[in-house]
Design an enzyme around this catalytic site. Structure first.
Site, PDB file in Angstrom:
ATOM      1  CB  CYS A 156      24.046  17.610 -24.975  1.00  0.00           C
ATOM      2  SG  CYS A 156      25.252  18.916 -24.908  1.00  0.00           S
ATOM      3  CG  HIS A 172      25.384  13.661 -22.247  1.00  0.00           C
ATOM      4  ND1 HIS A 172      25.276  15.053 -22.339  1.00  0.00           N
ATOM      5  CD2 HIS A 172      25.173  13.462 -20.789  1.00  0.00           C
ATOM      6  CE1 HIS A 172      24.965  15.729 -21.247  1.00  0.00           C
ATOM      7  NE2 HIS A 172      24.930  14.536 -20.378  1.00  0.00           N
TER       8      HIS A 172
END
Length: 585
Positions: A83, A144
């Site tokens: 990610c 993130h």
């Protein structure tokens, strides 16, 4: 004379009117004007989970309809198989190693909201350029990419510091720890070691104390007090972070304000959809950029009751079908507001499905179709080949399939160009403008080589040989799958990038992806006459690529990754961080 003059004017005007009527609608105008841009990114979705990419058991009618009305890419490649680095590359158009967002250790993603690493403030995202071009820019969902650098409120890595006017969502990522009834996911093996160490230290302290009391062991009380103090400090040092993961990482924010700590997962999906629709409705009268970064289909697979039990693939399939429904809701509001023909819509996943994510017999990760490997695997196709769909009626030809290498990094120059912006000239941009390829004005992708990293370690290289159309891929390192014969690292839960869990290949494993997309049959000098030529060409390309890399601070170093209480976002007075402002509203 006046009659002749009227006839002359009519003879000039009539062809002009006909020529205007015969112009294809929107095609030229839309390239000149600034379109709205809606970027839809799934989390951990495998390319084999989508109907238009071959899945006939999970229902994704809205994503399939998007492909039917637009352009489907069959070789759309993430710049990283995890990610944090993949999204950093997507936002900046650059390999994550250039911004320090690839790891030198086993901590390959942002681990805490209270860490100091993240997307560096000196990186220029496409959102920042579009913001300068007059766009309203919004990010809804997962970030993130870090929050703070030096203090709790400096927000140096925050979306609002990277070109987004509005942010609502998770600054972190969804993990099973966010669900009180789920088995903890974050750093599970390391937590077990910490518990074991704490018990051993406690046992030693207790044994020494009992020995002192019974007279069996000669030890000073001062030593016992120091040992007990050390035991307590050791326990506090790790339990203050890992014992409260749900409070520190599972939070929701609106701009700089923490709105839920911990998040109330039962309503997260509806709030993210509501915020996305609201952003479109608020900004429909001017160009806007909406980056809808789904929490689906990452574990713990938050799925509303309406979709539970609907899929033939258990909870994971239910979750994917709910995300498809959300895509349909967003497309519906675009249509309702009359924005369909002036909006470029893009759908993709940040990387491949997580094969090792299982609980007992339940498969909680995605499926990567015919492609080998999955999430966290730096080179294998299953970890980096993802869905890629564009729709822009009147500009992009509907129902088109393009089998050329493209990258998630290509979104950067594509949207900057459409917004009338200029790419930064002081840094390397690895992405390429996709509009000529998408519109059919060129046949081949501009990418000749794509480099596939696992952390900072180069695992594979892809060569698009344009003169012959061949697509070669060489693996210099591959993860060791266990148990033997398995297709993933089931013994670890994640495949590593280096060390004993990796096999290095010299000569590298070579595949012809057009003939062998599953990477099942490595070529050799005996089976492929061009073997040595191809390997030499790739070696020179690697050398040239490495000459373009410059040293940068490591954002995922151990120091940057560890939890720092003074950086922890908090909606109260630290450490008493608890709020539910959505319920208050």
């Amino acid at each position: 004379a006046s009659f002749l003059l009227l006839c002359f004017r009519t003879s000039l005007v009539t062809p002009l009117i006909f020529s205007l009527l015969l112009q294809p609608p929107l095609t030229q105008l839309s390239i000149i004007t600034q379109p709205n841009i809606v970027l839809l990114m799934a989390d951990d979705l495998g390319i084999g989970d989508v109907g238009c990419y071959g899945n006939d058991t999970i229902r994704t009618p809205n994503i399939d309809y998007l492909a039917k009305e637009g352009v489907k890419l069959t070789q759309h490649i993430a710049a990283a198989p995890l990610c944090t680095p993949s999204r950093a590359a997507f936002l900046t158009g650059r390999y994550p190693i250039r911004s320090g967002m690839d790891a030198i250790n086993n901590y390959r993603v942002i681990f805490w909201n209270g860490g100091s690493g993240g997307l560096p403030p000196n990186e220029t995202t496409f959102a920042k350029i579009l913001q300068q071009q007059g766009y309203s820019t919004g990010l809804i969902g997962k970030w993130h990419q870090g929050v703070n650098c030096e203090s709790r409120n400096d927000h140096c890595h925050h979306p609002l510091n990277h070109g987004f006017d509005y942010f609502y969502g998770m600054p972190f990522t969804l993990i099973s720890d966010c669900q009180p009834n789920e088995t903890p996911e974050m750093d599970r093996a390391f937590r077990r070691k910490l518990w074991l160490s704490t018990q051993m230290i406690g046992l030693i302290t207790l044994t020494a104390a009992l020995g002192r009391v019974t007279g069996l062991i000669s030890v000073r009380w001062k030593m016992l007090i120091c040992l007990a103090g050390f035991s307590l400090l050791f326990f506090i040092s790790w339990f203050s972070s890992y014992g409260f993961v749900r409070y520190w990482n599972c939070i929701m924010m609106r701009n700089h304000e923490v709105t839920e700590q911990p998040m109330v997962t039962d309503r997260t999906t509806s709030l993210i959809l509501r915020e996305s629709i609201s952003f479109i409705e608020r900004n429909k009268h001017k160009p806007f950029l909406l980056f809808l970064s789904f929490l689906h289909s990452h574990t713990p697979l938050l799925t509303t009751e309406k979709f539970l039990g609907r899929s033939r693939h258990g909870l994971y399939g239910d979750n994917v079908e709910e995300m498809d429904w959300m895509v349909g809701q967003v497309l519906g509001v675009i249509d309702k507001e009359g924005l369909k023909n002036t909006t470029l819509v893009y759908f993709a996943s940040d990387h491949g499905g997580w094969l090792e994510r299982q609980e007992g017999k339940r498969q909680l990760g995605g499926w990567n179709g015919i492609y080998r490997g999955g999430k966290a695997m730096g080179g294998w196709e299953g970890g980096i080949r993802v869905p890629g769909i564009f729709r822009w009626p009147g500009v992009l030809p509907a129902g088109t399939v393009i089998d050329e290498p493209t990258s998630l990094m290509d979104i950067y120059p594509t949207v900057v160009h459409l917004a009338g912006g200029v790419l930064p000239q002081d840094r390397v941009i690895d992405g390429r403008d996709l509009m000529p390829l998408l519109r059919g004005t060129v046949e081949h992708s501009e990418h000749e080589f794509l480099f596939h990293y696992c952390g900072i370690h180069l695992h594979a290289v892809r060569w698009h040989q344009k003169d012959s159309g061949a697509i070669w891929k060489a693996h210099y390192a591959t993860p060791v799958f266990r148990p033997l014969g398995a297709g993933a690292c089931y013994d670890r839960g994640f495949c590593p990038c280096f060390g004993e869990g990796v096999t290095h290949h010299d000569p590298p494993l070579l595949f012809d992806l057009l003939r062998d997309p599953s990477e099942a049959k490595p070529l050799s000098p005996d089976t492929e006459p061009l073997f040595d030529t191809v390997i030499r060409k790739m070696g020179r390309a690697i050398e040239e690529h490495r000459r373009t890399l410059t040293p940068v601070p490591e954002q995922l170093s151990v120091y940057n990754v560890v939890w720092k209480p003074w950086l922890q976002p908090c909606c109260g007075t630290f450490p008493f961080c608890w709020c539910d402002k959505e319920a208050d509203n």
